[in-house]
Design a protein around this motif. Structure first.
Motif, PDB file in Angstrom:
ATOM      1  N   THR A 102      31.410  48.267  43.604  1.00 24.65           N
ATOM      2  CA  THR A 102      32.804  48.327  43.183  1.00 24.65           C
ATOM      3  C   THR A 102      32.971  48.658  41.708  1.00 24.65           C
ATOM      4  OG1 THR A 102      32.854  45.954  42.733  1.00 24.65           O
ATOM      5  CG2 THR A 102      33.449  46.669  44.957  1.00 24.65           C
ATOM      6  N   GLY A 103      31.951  48.415  40.893  1.00 26.26           N
ATOM      7  CA  GLY A 103      32.048  48.713  39.471  1.00 26.26           C
ATOM      8  C   GLY A 103      31.512  50.080  39.119  1.00 26.26           C
ATOM      9  N   TRP A 104      31.650  51.026  40.033  1.00 31.03           N
ATOM     10  CA  TRP A 104      31.052  52.345  39.861  1.00 31.03           C
ATOM     11  C   TRP A 104      31.593  53.095  38.648  1.00 31.03           C
ATOM     12  CZ3 TRP A 104      33.755  57.051  40.353  1.00 31.03           C
ATOM     13  CH2 TRP A 104      35.086  56.945  40.800  1.00 31.03           C
ATOM     14  N   VAL A 105      32.790  52.744  38.168  1.00 35.08           N
ATOM     15  CA  VAL A 105      33.358  53.416  36.997  1.00 35.08           C
ATOM     16  C   VAL A 105      32.466  53.240  35.770  1.00 35.08           C
ATOM     17  CG1 VAL A 105      34.768  51.464  36.230  1.00 35.08           C
ATOM     18  CG2 VAL A 105      35.494  53.804  35.711  1.00 35.08           C
ATOM     19  N   ASN A 106      31.649  52.178  35.754  1.00 36.68           N
ATOM     20  CA  ASN A 106      30.783  51.928  34.617  1.00 36.68           C
ATOM     21  C   ASN A 106      29.617  52.898  34.527  1.00 36.68           C
ATOM     22  OD1 ASN A 106      32.052  49.391  33.533  1.00 36.68           O
ATOM     23  ND2 ASN A 106      31.628  48.747  35.612  1.00 36.68           N
ATOM     24  N   SER A 107      29.427  53.714  35.558  1.00 32.47           N
ATOM     25  CA  SER A 107      28.392  54.742  35.486  1.00 32.47           C
ATOM     26  C   SER A 107      28.738  55.790  34.436  1.00 32.47           C
ATOM     27  CB  SER A 107      28.204  55.411  36.858  1.00 32.47           C
ATOM     28  OG  SER A 107      29.371  56.121  37.249  1.00 32.47           O
ATOM     29  N   ALA A 108      29.980  55.778  33.942  1.00 30.36           N
ATOM     30  CA  ALA A 108      30.390  56.712  32.894  1.00 30.36           C
ATOM     31  C   ALA A 108      29.795  56.346  31.538  1.00 30.36           C
ATOM     32  CB  ALA A 108      31.912  56.761  32.788  1.00 30.36           C
ATOM     33  N   GLY A 109      29.317  55.114  31.386  1.00 28.97           N
ATOM     34  CA  GLY A 109      28.679  54.709  30.147  1.00 28.97           C
ATOM     35  C   GLY A 109      29.627  54.384  29.011  1.00 28.97           C
ATOM     36  N   ILE A 110      30.899  54.147  29.308  1.00 34.67           N
ATOM     37  CA  ILE A 110      31.903  53.851  28.286  1.00 34.67           C
ATOM     38  C   ILE A 110      32.495  52.459  28.548  1.00 34.67           C
ATOM     39  CG2 ILE A 110      34.040  54.586  27.169  1.00 34.67           C
ATOM     40  CD1 ILE A 110      31.903  56.646  26.853  1.00 34.67           C
ATOM     41  N   ILE A 111      32.580  51.643  27.514  1.00 33.39           N
ATOM     42  CA  ILE A 111      33.147  50.307  27.638  1.00 33.39           C
ATOM     43  C   ILE A 111      34.649  50.350  27.372  1.00 33.39           C
ATOM     44  CG2 ILE A 111      33.159  47.961  26.696  1.00 33.39           C
ATOM     45  CD1 ILE A 111      30.700  48.572  28.307  1.00 33.39           C
ATOM     46  N   ALA A 112      35.421  49.743  28.269  1.00 37.66           N
ATOM     47  CA  ALA A 112      36.873  49.705  28.108  1.00 37.66           C
ATOM     48  C   ALA A 112      37.261  48.656  27.076  1.00 37.66           C
ATOM     49  CB  ALA A 112      37.535  49.388  29.439  1.00 37.66           C
ATOM     50  N   ALA A 113      38.484  48.765  26.579  1.00 33.17           N
ATOM     51  CA  ALA A 113      39.016  47.756  25.662  1.00 33.17           C
ATOM     52  C   ALA A 113      39.560  46.562  26.433  1.00 33.17           C
ATOM     53  CB  ALA A 113      40.107  48.362  24.793  1.00 33.17           C
ATOM     54  N   SER A 114      40.113  46.824  27.616  1.00 33.25           N
ATOM     55  CA  SER A 114      40.637  45.767  28.482  1.00 33.25           C
ATOM     56  C   SER A 114      40.572  46.240  29.922  1.00 33.25           C
ATOM     57  CB  SER A 114      42.081  45.409  28.091  1.00 33.25           C
ATOM     58  OG  SER A 114      42.926  46.553  28.172  1.00 33.25           O
ATOM     59  N   PHE A 115      40.594  45.310  30.852  1.00 35.28           N
ATOM     60  CA  PHE A 115      40.518  45.684  32.262  1.00 35.28           C
ATOM     61  C   PHE A 115      41.043  44.563  33.146  1.00 35.28           C
ATOM     62  CE2 PHE A 115      36.749  43.141  31.915  1.00 35.28           C
ATOM     63  CZ  PHE A 115      36.619  42.537  33.164  1.00 35.28           C
ATOM     64  N   ALA A 116      41.308  44.915  34.394  1.00 36.64           N
ATOM     65  CA  ALA A 116      41.622  43.942  35.435  1.00 36.64           C
ATOM     66  C   ALA A 116      41.117  44.512  36.746  1.00 36.64           C
ATOM     67  CB  ALA A 116      43.123  43.671  35.513  1.00 36.64           C
ATOM     68  N   LYS A 117      40.607  43.657  37.615  1.00 35.57           N
ATOM     69  CA  LYS A 117      40.045  44.141  38.882  1.00 35.57           C
ATOM     70  C   LYS A 117      40.079  43.038  39.925  1.00 35.57           C
ATOM     71  CE  LYS A 117      35.558  44.583  39.054  1.00 35.57           C
ATOM     72  NZ  LYS A 117      34.167  44.996  38.719  1.00 35.57           N
ATOM     73  N   ASN A 118      40.102  43.427  41.176  1.00 35.51           N
ATOM     74  CA  ASN A 118      39.887  42.510  42.289  1.00 35.51           C
ATOM     75  C   ASN A 118      39.483  43.308  43.514  1.00 35.51           C
ATOM     76  OD1 ASN A 118      42.282  43.458  43.603  1.00 35.51           O
ATOM     77  ND2 ASN A 118      43.523  41.891  42.597  1.00 35.51           N
ATOM     78  N   ASN A 119      39.120  42.612  44.569  1.00 34.94           N
ATOM     79  CA  ASN A 119      38.786  43.305  45.807  1.00 34.94           C
ATOM     80  C   ASN A 119      39.186  42.466  47.014  1.00 34.94           C
ATOM     81  OD1 ASN A 119      36.046  42.018  44.688  1.00 34.94           O
ATOM     82  ND2 ASN A 119      35.937  41.980  46.926  1.00 34.94           N
ATOM     83  N   TYR A 120      39.494  43.181  48.075  1.00 35.95           N
ATOM     84  CA  TYR A 120      39.898  42.581  49.340  1.00 35.95           C
ATOM     85  C   TYR A 120      38.917  43.001  50.431  1.00 35.95           C
ATOM     86  CZ  TYR A 120      44.457  41.580  47.173  1.00 35.95           C
ATOM     87  OH  TYR A 120      45.465  41.113  46.356  1.00 35.95           O
ATOM     88  N   ALA A 121      38.656  42.104  51.381  1.00 33.55           N
ATOM     89  CA  ALA A 121      37.721  42.415  52.458  1.00 33.55           C
ATOM     90  C   ALA A 121      38.138  41.697  53.732  1.00 33.55           C
ATOM     91  CB  ALA A 121      36.302  42.026  52.061  1.00 33.55           C
ATOM     92  N   ASP A 122      37.636  42.200  54.867  1.00 36.62           N
ATOM     93  CA  ASP A 122      37.884  41.527  56.148  1.00 36.62           C
ATOM     94  C   ASP A 122      36.567  41.004  56.702  1.00 36.62           C
ATOM     95  OD1 ASP A 122      36.551  43.717  57.174  1.00 36.62           O
ATOM     96  OD2 ASP A 122      38.309  44.616  58.113  1.00 36.62           O
ATOM     97  N   GLU A 123      36.616  40.387  57.871  1.00 37.10           N
ATOM     98  CA  GLU A 123      35.425  39.780  58.452  1.00 37.10           C
ATOM     99  C   GLU A 123      34.388  40.816  58.870  1.00 37.10           C
ATOM    100  OE1 GLU A 123      36.675  37.250  61.615  1.00 37.10           O
ATOM    101  OE2 GLU A 123      37.572  35.740  60.281  1.00 37.10           O
ATOM    102  N   ALA A 124      34.800  42.053  59.057  1.00 37.93           N
ATOM    103  CA  ALA A 124      33.869  43.123  59.437  1.00 37.93           C
ATOM    104  C   ALA A 124      33.180  43.734  58.221  1.00 37.93           C
ATOM    105  CB  ALA A 124      34.604  44.205  60.225  1.00 37.93           C
ATOM    106  N   GLU A 127      40.419  48.627  40.328  1.00 42.54           N
ATOM    107  CA  GLU A 127      40.158  48.282  38.942  1.00 42.54           C
ATOM    108  C   GLU A 127      40.983  49.181  38.025  1.00 42.54           C
ATOM    109  OE1 GLU A 127      36.427  47.952  35.738  1.00 42.54           O
ATOM    110  OE2 GLU A 127      36.052  48.055  37.900  1.00 42.54           O
ATOM    111  N   LEU A 128      41.526  48.591  36.974  1.00 40.02           N
ATOM    112  CA  LEU A 128      42.254  49.315  35.936  1.00 40.02           C
ATOM    113  C   LEU A 128      41.568  49.051  34.601  1.00 40.02           C
ATOM    114  CD1 LEU A 128      45.950  48.450  36.919  1.00 40.02           C
ATOM    115  CD2 LEU A 128      44.791  50.618  37.267  1.00 40.02           C
ATOM    116  N   ASP A 129      41.212  50.130  33.892  1.00 37.66           N
ATOM    117  CA  ASP A 129      40.544  50.008  32.603  1.00 37.66           C
ATOM    118  C   ASP A 129      41.338  50.758  31.542  1.00 37.66           C
ATOM    119  OD1 ASP A 129      37.560  48.891  33.134  1.00 37.66           O
ATOM    120  OD2 ASP A 129      38.203  50.126  34.823  1.00 37.66           O
ATOM    121  N   ALA A 130      41.621  50.116  30.420  1.00 38.04           N
ATOM    122  CA  ALA A 130      42.318  50.759  29.311  1.00 38.04           C
ATOM    123  C   ALA A 130      41.303  51.080  28.218  1.00 38.04           C
ATOM    124  CB  ALA A 130      43.414  49.845  28.762  1.00 38.04           C
TER     125      ALA A 130
END
Length: 251
Positions: A116-138, A145-148
């Motif tokens: 889920t944190g695949w955006v970090n493959s860009a190699g740049i650190i954000a100044a601020s961020f917020a993230k969450n994830n939802y899943a089901d039993e399957a 994720e939002l990064d500023a």
């Protein structure tokens, strides 16, 4: 022989490590998968070094609390999807100190596409961020994720993600001692934010697939990860477009 059922990926290493909220290690992206060396064409990503970081000013950037308010609520999620409390993170009122960009080696960048944190493959650190994830039993999952970013870092992030996804067009995932060859199908998404791209990751040996979307809205990058055990997670594109509208309306 039936196709193997992929395991839902866990929260990948994020900028939270800078604040001490999460450990950043090679196993965070996927506890059962590590990428082997990609094809020869992938060499471009490993030799790509991000441009020097811009000035440290965060003036006008939304903090983590404001970004968190833009995230899609549970009512927008597919039926039976529940919030994973362990995946909900943000910088709150804090700001991550500026850091020099660091190019991610190609093999690690490809592996990060499985989390889920695949955006970090860009190699740049954000100044601020917020993230969450939802899943089901399957074990189907939608992560958002939002990064500023400071200065022109958001544009650099988008450019680096495109290079990584292109370099990782084909790569090998090792799961439970077996190798699976994954393919990344990349395309642009016109009319979504200031610029946007979509990548679908599939394998003939998997059930289902994953759809990754990144979109830039000014200095904010919207990144989503839709992992589905029965299809390619394409439903996440529509959710991402709504998330982009939330980010645009807050400007």
């Amino acid at each position: 022989m039936s196709q193997p059922l992929r395991r839902a990926t866990l929260i990948a290493c994020s900028a939270t490590a800078v604040l001490g909220l999460a450990a950043c290690g090679p196993d965070n992206a996927n506890p059962s998968a590590t990428a082997a060396a990609p094809t020869a064409s992938a060499g471009a990503a490993s030799s790509t070094t991000p441009a020097p970081g811009p000035a440290a000013s965060t003036a006008g950037l939304p903090n983590g609390n404001k970004l968190n308010a833009m995230l899609l609520p549970a009512t927008a999620m597919p039926p039976k999807f529940k919030l994973d409390p362990n995946g909900s993170q943000s910088t709150g009122d804090d700001v991550i100190p500026p850091a020099s960009p660091s190019a991610v080696p190609t093999d690690k960048a490809c592996d990060m596409l499985n989390g889920t944190g695949w955006v970090n493959s860009a190699g740049i650190i954000a100044a601020s961020f917020a993230k969450n994830n939802y899943a089901d039993e399957a074990q189907n999952m939608f992560a958002q994720e939002l990064d500023a970013y400071r200065g022109n870092d958001a544009q650099t992030v988008m450019a680096n993600l495109k290079k990584t996804l292109t370099a990782c067009h084909t790569y090998t995932v090792t799961q439970d001692g077996q190798n699976y060859y994954a393919t990344v199908t990349l395309q642009s998404l016109p009319g979504v934010g200031d610029e946007a791209l979509q990548a679908v990751i599939t394998s003939p040996e998997w059930t289902g697939g994953s759809t990754l979307v990144a979109a830039r809205v000014g200095k904010v990058v919207v990144a989503t990860y839709d992992n589905n055990q029965s299809n390619t997670g394409i439903a996440g594109v529509a959710l991402t477009k709504t998330l982009v509208k939330n980010a645009a309306s807050a400007h």
